[in-house]
Design an enzyme around this catalytic site. Sequence first.
Site, PDB file in Angstrom:
ATOM      1  N   HIS A  30      49.073 -10.934  48.633  1.00  0.00           N
ATOM      2  CA  HIS A  30      48.928 -12.159  47.852  1.00  0.00           C
ATOM      3  C   HIS A  30      50.234 -12.943  47.763  1.00  0.00           C
ATOM      4  CE1 HIS A  30      45.999  -9.149  46.601  1.00  0.00           C
ATOM      5  NE2 HIS A  30      45.171 -10.136  46.364  1.00  0.00           N
ATOM      6  N   GLU A  62      33.681  -9.055  46.222  1.00  0.00           N
ATOM      7  CA  GLU A  62      33.720 -10.137  47.207  1.00  0.00           C
ATOM      8  C   GLU A  62      32.401 -10.909  47.242  1.00  0.00           C
ATOM      9  OE1 GLU A  62      36.447 -11.070  48.399  1.00  0.00           O
ATOM     10  OE2 GLU A  62      37.593  -9.303  47.784  1.00  0.00           O
TER      11      GLU A  62
END
Length: 805
Positions: free
Chosen positions: A505, A375
Site C-alpha cells: 500500500h 474483495e
Amino acid sequence: MSSSSWLLLSLVAVTTAQSLTEENAKTFLNNFNQEAEDLSYQSSLASWNYNTNITEENAQKMSEAAAKWSAFYEEQSKTAQSFSLQEIQTPIIKRQLQALQQSGSSALSADKNKQLNTILNTMSTIYSTGKVCNPKNPQECLLLEPGLDEIMATSTDYNSRLWAWEGWRAEVGKQLRPLYEEYVVLKNEMARANNYNDYGDYWRGDYEAEGADGYNYNRNQLIEDVERTFAEIKPLYEHLHAYVRRKLMDTYPSYISPTGCLPAHLLGDMWGRFWTNLYPLTVPFAQKPNIDVTDAMMNQGWDAERIFQEAEKFFVSVGLPHMTQGFWANSMLTEPADGRKVVCHPTAWDLGHGDFRIKMCTKVTMDNFLTAHHEMGHIQYDMAYARQPFLLRNGANEGFHEAVGEIMSLSAATPKHLKSIGLLPSDFQEDSETEINFLLKQALTIVGTLPFTYMLEKWRWMVFRGEIPKEQWMKKWWEMKREIVGVVEPLPHDETYCDPASLFHVSNDYSFIRYYTRTIYQFQFQEALCQAAKYNGSLHKCDISNSTEAGQKLLKMLSLGNSEPWTKALENVVGARNMDVKPLLNYFQPLFDWLKEQNRNSFVGWNTEWSPYADQSIKVRISLKSALGANAYEWTNNEMFLFRSSVAYAMRKYFSIIKNQTVPFLEEDVRVSDLKPRVSFYFFVTSPQNVSDVIPRSEVEDAIRMSRGRINDVFGLNDNSLEFLGIHPTLEPPYQPPVTIWLIIFGVVMALVVVGIIILIVTGIKGRKKKNETKREENPYDSMDIGKGESNAGFQNSDDAQTSF
C-alpha cells in the site's frame, strides 16, 4: 418603481443567473461523464493488463493510456473551476463539481506529472518482481508471493524468518528509498497545488463532509477521532500483546523478553500487519476442534473458484446480486501457470462499463476464504453505485469501501456459518472454550492490526508535514514502532532502508488510514445489520447470512455511492454520525475479560529499550572535542561508514590469522544501532550474506583488540577517546598470568613464612654471640661517641651487615 419592486427584480435576476449557471453545469457534467467513462476504462484496462502481465511493453501502454486520461481530466478540471459553487443549488451537481475541481496530479506540470507516473510505475515493478535468495542455498531465490509469504506464514525457525524479513527490506526497500524520497516531494507539491497543506492533508480530505443539520465533518476531526478511538482500544491491545508474547516465548525461548517488545519478523506475515498465522502458536484450548478450517477445505478439495463461489452465495443470500458473467471470465483468481509476472496482492477492480474483476493469487486457506469475501464486498459496492454519475461512483469515504467486505467476513468466520457450509462437522459444539478460541483468532486479525495501521499512517502524515527529516526516517519509524505497537526491529536499519515502502500500500500510493476507520465502521455496521436481522445474542456470534432485511438495509447505503455526506450515510445505517468503538469492544469483551485473568502474573505493556541483538552488541563512545580540540571534526554518515569498514577489516584480519579462514566481511555486516548526538552507539557483526548468523561478541572483541591501533589511527584518536566499552584499552590483549591467581597468592604467602623463619634463626644466632662477648675484656672503643653515627666498618661483624630482603 418602488424599492420592493427593485428587490423583486434583483432576486429574479439572481435566480435566473443561478439557473443558467446550474443548467450549463449540468450540460457540462453530462458531456464529461460520457467521455470520461471511455477514457477511464481504457486507462484502467491498460493498468489491469500490466498488473496481470508485467512487461516493459505493457508498462509503456499503461503510461500512455494514463497520460491521455490525465490530460483530459486536467482540461475538464480547469473548465469545472470556472463554475462558482455558490451559484449551484442542486446538491448532486455541486458535489460533482467539487470533485472535478480537484485536479489531482494534473495540477503538476506535464514533466513532473510524467516523472511522478514513472516513479509510481517503477516502485510497483520493484515491489512485484523483487526476489530474495536463501543464504544457505543461493540458487533458491523467492518472490514475495508466492515464496517469502509462505515462510512468514508458517515457519517457526527464527533464522529462516529473519533472512526472509531482512532480505525483503534489503533487496526491495533499499531500491525504493530514493524513489520514495522523490515521491514525497512530488506528492506534496501536487497537494499544495490543490490547496492542501501536504499530501497527508490531501488524503484526509476524503473524509470531509458538507451538509446541513450537523452532517459537516472536517479533515482535522479525523485525526482527533483516530487518536480518541485508539486510546479506547489500547488496553485490549496491550493485554493481547502480553498474552501473545508469553506464548511466543514457548516457541522462541531465547529470543523473546518477558517485558520487551515483540521482534517484528515473528508476527505472522512479512510486516506483522496481521497476526492471524500466530493462532496455532497461541490457541488457548488446543484440545478443542480447530476453528481454522484450512485443513477441512483442503480435505474437501476446495479450489480458488469454489472459494469465490461460496463468497458469492453469501452475498446473494442477503439479497445482493450475483457476480457478472464478465467477472468470472476476466478475473485473475489464481497465479498464472504460464510464467507471467503478476502483482499478486488481492485487489478488486471497477474498470467501468460494467466490467468488474478481482485479481488475487488465491490459496486454499481460511484466511484466503475471508479475503475473498472482502474483495467481493468491494465489487458489491461498485455494482450498487454503478448508476450514479461517474464522479460519484465511490464509497461514502474510503473506509466505507473497505468495511463492506469485512462485515461479511465477520459473519463468514463464525462457527455457525462454517458449520452451515460443511467446513465444521455437524456435531461441532460451541462452549466457553471454543468461544475464547474463536475470539482470540478474530483478535489476532482485527485487534492486532490496529496499532500497526495507526502508527504507519501517523508516520506518513508526519513525513508529509516535514516533521521527520529524511535523514531520520528509519530512526523515527522504529522509535514509533516500539512505542506505539510494542514491536522491535530484529536487526537495526540505517537510512539506506525504506521499511514502510516494503508494504504494498505504501509503494503503490494508497492511503492507509482507511484500514483503521473501516475496522471501527465494520462493527458499527455489523451491530446495526444484526439488529435488522432480528438477531438477539452476543455480537460475536451473529451471522447475517440469509437475512434479506439486513441485506436491503446495507444495499440502500451502498447505492448512494458518494452522493451524500458519509456522516449521513452512516446515520442511515447505524443511527450515529461518527466513529464509535463501543461495538468493537462489546464484540471482544468476553476475550478481554479472559485475557486480563490470564495476564494476572504477566507484565502488561513493553519495555522499549530491549532488543533481540542487545546481548551481542558492543557500545562505542567517541570524544572528538576532548581529543582533538579545535581540530575536532563532525561525526557524519561518512565517518560511520569508515568506522564500519574498519571493523569489517578487523573481522577479516581476525578470521584470517586466528581461524585461518577467508571471510569477506563488508561494512554492511557491521550493524549499528542507537546512535546518539554526543557520538555513542552500539554495534554487532553478522556473517556476510547471512544476517541470521550473528558473530559472537567475544570474537568481535578479540578482533577489535587485534586491530585496535589501526582503528585508532584511522580517526586520529586513542583508546581513551575512542572507547569500546568492555574491551581492555590497550593494543595488546589483557595480560593473562601463566598460572592461576590462587596459586600466585599461595606462593607469596609461603615465601613470607620462609623468610620469617630465616629471620628468627638469624636473630637467635646473634643473641647467643652477644652473650659470649660479655665474658671477654672490656672493649677499648667503648668511650667513642657513636651518637654522631660514626662506625668502624673494619670491626663490623659480618652477620650484622644490612642486606635487603
